[in-house]
Scaffold this active site. Structure first.
Site, PDB file in Angstrom:
ATOM      1  N   GLU A 152       2.561  -0.795   5.931  1.00 24.69           N
ATOM      2  CA  GLU A 152       1.831  -1.286   4.761  1.00 24.69           C
ATOM      3  C   GLU A 152       2.761  -1.722   3.629  1.00 24.69           C
ATOM      4  OE1 GLU A 152       1.004   1.345   6.519  1.00 24.69           O
ATOM      5  OE2 GLU A 152      -1.125   1.214   7.038  1.00 24.69           O
ATOM      6  N   PHE A 165     -10.746  13.620   6.350  1.00 20.30           N
ATOM      7  CA  PHE A 165      -9.652  13.040   7.127  1.00 20.30           C
ATOM      8  C   PHE A 165      -9.210  11.721   6.497  1.00 20.30           C
ATOM      9  CE2 PHE A 165      -8.241  10.302  10.727  1.00 20.30           C
ATOM     10  CZ  PHE A 165      -7.021  10.945  10.929  1.00 20.30           C
ATOM     11  N   GLN A 166      -7.922  11.587   6.291  1.00 20.69           N
ATOM     12  CA  GLN A 166      -7.321  10.396   5.680  1.00 20.69           C
ATOM     13  C   GLN A 166      -7.890  10.089   4.300  1.00 20.69           C
ATOM     14  OE1 GLN A 166      -7.186   7.211   8.669  1.00 20.69           O
ATOM     15  NE2 GLN A 166      -5.194   8.020   9.285  1.00 20.69           N
ATOM     16  N   LYS A 193     -16.059   3.584   2.827  1.00 25.34           N
ATOM     17  CA  LYS A 193     -16.534   2.947   4.060  1.00 25.34           C
ATOM     18  C   LYS A 193     -18.044   2.687   4.022  1.00 25.34           C
ATOM     19  CE  LYS A 193     -15.817   3.188   9.029  1.00 25.34           C
ATOM     20  NZ  LYS A 193     -15.315   3.985  10.163  1.00 25.34           N
ATOM     21  N   MET A 214      26.631  -1.358  -3.104  1.00 22.88           N
ATOM     22  CA  MET A 214      26.485  -1.187  -4.547  1.00 22.88           C
ATOM     23  C   MET A 214      26.721   0.270  -4.944  1.00 22.88           C
ATOM     24  SD  MET A 214      26.142  -2.865  -7.205  1.00 22.88           S
ATOM     25  CE  MET A 214      25.240  -4.403  -7.307  1.00 22.88           C
TER      26      MET A 214
END
Ligand SMILES: Cc1ncc(C[n+]2csc(CCOP(=O)(O)OP(=O)(O)O)c2C)c(N)n1
Ligand SMILES: [Mg+2]
Lengths: 186, 575
Positions: free
Chosen positions: B43, B105-106, B155, B473
């Site tokens: 993502e 969940f999630q 949802k 760097m």
């Protein structure tokens, strides 16, 4: 210096207009912030203060227009003029914020806070507490044989003074609302 | 409904990754052909790809992620977009409304987590508000100072049906930041322009964000006043790198002439930049004798770091138009004599030739690699992305940007792993163009899985990896201020990039000799598909010029400077 456009209806003149230069003096300002009363708006305001390291001395919030769902947040904050200016600009950036008013620079304003103080004591102390409450125009809103709950309204300084006097007289609990403020006149 | 709203907003491509909480949206996507969905591999990659898309087109980028881990994986990208003012609309799935707060969940508190890294976010609890909120989201992301917004959609809200609100019918937002600048301030600036003897124009990402017209107006202002112009990392391309008044980038790794001119000027006109600490160096010694004007659409950028004399709040394009109008109507005056002296001084600084380097021996100097890349690609329709590190600064110094929207880099957040997915997003928007990601090997590994996306979608992105086998760097800073104790700053157990390319199904090239470099670059350009070019460069090269932390602009270190103890102890605490 010209005006910093913050948001429509907001403080028109920058605090810088009043001063020749940045100063290091810590000032206390009372800000009135009009916001959409939507979920999370208070978290946004508080998150801004904590995330950027600004101070909150007092914060009150309530819906003031039930049909338009607008809330008024009153914040008392401290900082140098530069920081205060940043706070106002940052508040103005929050999308649901409509107006940011700096009551401390926009002209005279009135500020009030309400406090409840529970004072427990017997004898002379109890009498003295009642006498001082009278001088401060505090009301007794609850009473038992050993205690009073006083209700006092006024500036935060006045409440501080009253609370300090109640200390030795048996002050055991304080609840304060934080400051509500309005500009004077129209 | 979601897809309909996106379509009505003119969206033609979205970057995303499916999951349980966004299945209804993915079902809609399946049943249409107007909007292309780019399936990323992580993502974070989706968000950076959308940033690349947005930055190179001027349109908002759109991302779809699932709830919980999908949303948290997007956080780095969203924060990156916030810091660089990139307009994004992120749609995240959420557990059904009746399960929110139950540690389902999630489930993650996505609006809570992203409150501090979005310009604004919404949790839509009622399908009736869904399409209106999406339209409002596009408005907020693209209006005023652009930025990422997020809409969290449970949802059950995705499943339920309701009447669709088209964009024209959506509630008009009260969010309408002013675009016109204050006329009195603009006049004050014009007067200053007429009088200035040692002016400098310092531009930033705001010019790019304002749109192509702003860049044209900037060019007109610079060329007609003959003022010198410099830019931040984010503003490169607004004024052409081949333009005659161009001083090069300023700041920590900016050019000597640009920083010296900033320090010594008598009028500084900041256009769409924000006095970032990479730019100012030591604030108290920043350009001590100049009058400063600042044009910015965001009032909070003004007087945040540097106190300015002429603040102008408004859109860069609108304000530049007004400046030019007034300046012309007053007879196009400048102090020509003063300017001449100023340019003489600037020419002296330029003679230092702070970017000069010598390619000797059999090891490729990173500067040389970029110099050759520039020579061999400058005539192409070219877009450059970068990762973060030395290679990024060298790319900014040695490549030339003649147009806006051609340079995609992570400035404010400095996110390693930005470049590869950003190149995917850019190539999606410009299928025929040459898209190059100038990368460091360490940064590139952070999101290398997106090579799979490039291969799947036949995006011929060129990954130009300047491989110094070091976190270059970090190594440079350790050399300069931690007594050459190189703690954890080398890349060990690196993959064989050629084999890696083959494993991904694309082309790999390796080059380690200056004599073979041109051939390798040409081979990369000639190949019709994604390429990983592993360019082994000098391991211990430092990036100069450099303003050490805690020092003012006129205390720059140049290439041959003795680097030891260059940074005082007070500077060492700064990053
Ligand atoms: C996500 C992230 N982690 C850590 C850093 C700190 N950091 C900045 S540059 C750098 C080294 C980058 O190495 P490489 O990509 O090989 O580029 P080089 O400097 O060698 O050109 C690191 C670790 C960062 N910017 N981003
Ligand atoms: Mg490296």
């Amino acid at each position: 210096m010209s005006a910093l456009k913050i948001k429509k209806g907001s403080t028109k003149h920058s605090a810088y207009n009043l001063r020749p230069d940045f100063s290091d003096v810590i000032e206390t300002h009372t800000l009135a912030v009009l916001v959409d009363n939507e979920a999370g708006v208070l978290a946004r305001v508080i998150g801004l203060f904590s995330g950027r390291g600004y101070n909150i001395d007092s914060l009150t919030v309530a819906e003031i227009d039930h049909t338009g769902h607008t809330s008024r947040i009153t914040i008392v904050t401290t900082g140098t003029p530069q920081v205060i200016e940043q706070i106002k600009a940052q508040l103005g950036r929050i999308v649901p914020v409509h107006e940011v008013h700096d009551l401390s620079v926009e002209g005279p304003s009135v500020e009030r806070e309400l406090a409840l103080l529970k004072v427990a004591g017997l004898g002379d102390k109890r009498v003295e507490a009642l006498r001082l409450a009278d001088i401060f125009r505090a009301n007794v809103v609850d009473s038992t044989l050993e205690s009073f709950v006083f209700e006092i309204t006024g500036t935060s300084d006045k409440i501080d003074a009253f609370a300090e006097l109640m200390g030795p007289l048996g002050l055991i609990e304080v609840a304060r609302t934080g400051v509500a403020a309005l500009s004077r006149g129209q | 409904m979601v897809v309909q709203a996106l379509r009505d907003q003119g969206v033609d491509v979205v970057f995303g990754y499916p999951g349980g909480a966004v299945l209804p949206i993915y079902d809609e996507i399946f049943q249409q052909n107007d909007i292309r969905h780019v399936l990323v591999r992580h993502e974070q990659g989706a968000v950076h790809a959308a940033e690349g898309y947005a930055r190179s087109t001027g349109k908002p980028g759109v991302v779809i992620v699932t709830s919980g881990p999908g949303a948290t994986n997007a956080v780095t990208g969203i924060t990156d977009a916030l810091m660089d003012s990139i307009p994004l609309v992120v749609l995240s799935g959420q557990v059904p409304t009746f399960m929110i707060g139950n540690d389902a969940f999630q489930e993650a508190d996505t609006v809570g987590i992203t409150r501090a890294c979005t310009k604004h976010n919404w949790l839509v609890k009622d399908t009736a508000n869904l399409s209106g909120t999406i339209h409002e989201a596009f408005h907020v992301a693209t209006t005023g100072r652009p930025g990422p917004v997020l809409i969290d959609i449970p949802k059950d809200v995705q499943f339920a049906s309701s009447t669709y609100t088209p964009p024209q019918k959506a509630r008009t937002s009260h969010y309408q930041p002013p675009v016109k600048g204050d006329m009195d301030s603009i006049k004050e600036l014009v007067e200053a322009i007429e009088k200035a003897k040692k002016p400098i124009i310092y531009t930033g990402g705001g010019v790019i964000n304002s749109g192509p017209a702003a860049s044209l107006l900037l060019r007109e202002l610079v060329d007609s006043t003959n003022f010198p112009v410099t830019s931040t990392l984010m503003g490169l391309g607004a004024y052409p790198g081949t333009g005659k008044n161009w001083l090069g980038m300023l700041g920590m790794h900016g050019l000597y002439e640009a920083n010296m001119a900033m320090h010594d000027c008598d009028l500084m006109i900041n256009i769409g930049a924000r006095f970032d600490d990479r730019i100012t160096g030591l604030v108290s010694a920043f350009s001590p004798n100049s009058k400063k004007a600042h044009i910015d659409i965001d009032p909070s950028s003004v007087n945040k770091v540097i106190r300015v004399d002429i603040p102008i709040i408004g859109d860069v394009g609108h304000v530049l138009e007004d400046i030019l109008k007034i300046w012309k109507s007053r007879g196009r005056k400048t102090d020509k004599e003063g300017l001449q002296g100023w340019w003489t001084k600037i020419e002296e600084w330029k003679k230092i030739d702070c970017l000069s380097f010598k390619q000797t021996g059999s090891v490729i100097k990173p500067q040389y690699a970029l110099h050759r890349l520039e020579e061999l690609t400058r005539d192409h329709d070219r877009y450059i992305c970068t990762e973060v590190g030395q290679h990024q600064m060298w790319a900014a110094q040695y490549l030339t940007f003649n147009d806006p929207n051609r340079w995609m880099t992570s400035g404010g957040l400095g996110t390693m792993g930005y470049g590869l997915p950003a190149s995917v997003g850019v190539q999606m928007a410009h299928p025929e163009a040459l898209v190059i990601n100038v990368a460091g090997e360490a940064s590139w590994l952070m999101n290398m899985q997106e090579m799979g996306t490039a291969v799947q979608f036949r995006l011929p992105v060129k990954q130009f990896i300047m491989n110094n086998e070091r976190l270059g760097m970090v190594r440079q800073w350790q050399e300069l201020l931690h007594g050459e104790r190189y703690s954890q700053s080398w890349s060990e157990a690196l993959p064989d990039f050629v084999k890696l390319a083959e494993a991904f199904g694309c082309k790999g090239i390796k080059v380690d000799n200056p004599d073979d470099l041109d051939e390798a670059i040409k081979e990369m350009l000639a190949y019709d598909g994604p390429v990983i070019l592993d360019c082994l460069v000098e391991k211990h090269e430092n990036c100069f010029p450099m303003i050490p932390s805690g020092e003012p602009h006129n205390k720059m270190l140049l290439g041959d400077a003795k680097t030891k103890d260059a940074i005082g102890t007070s500077g060492a605490v700064l990053v």
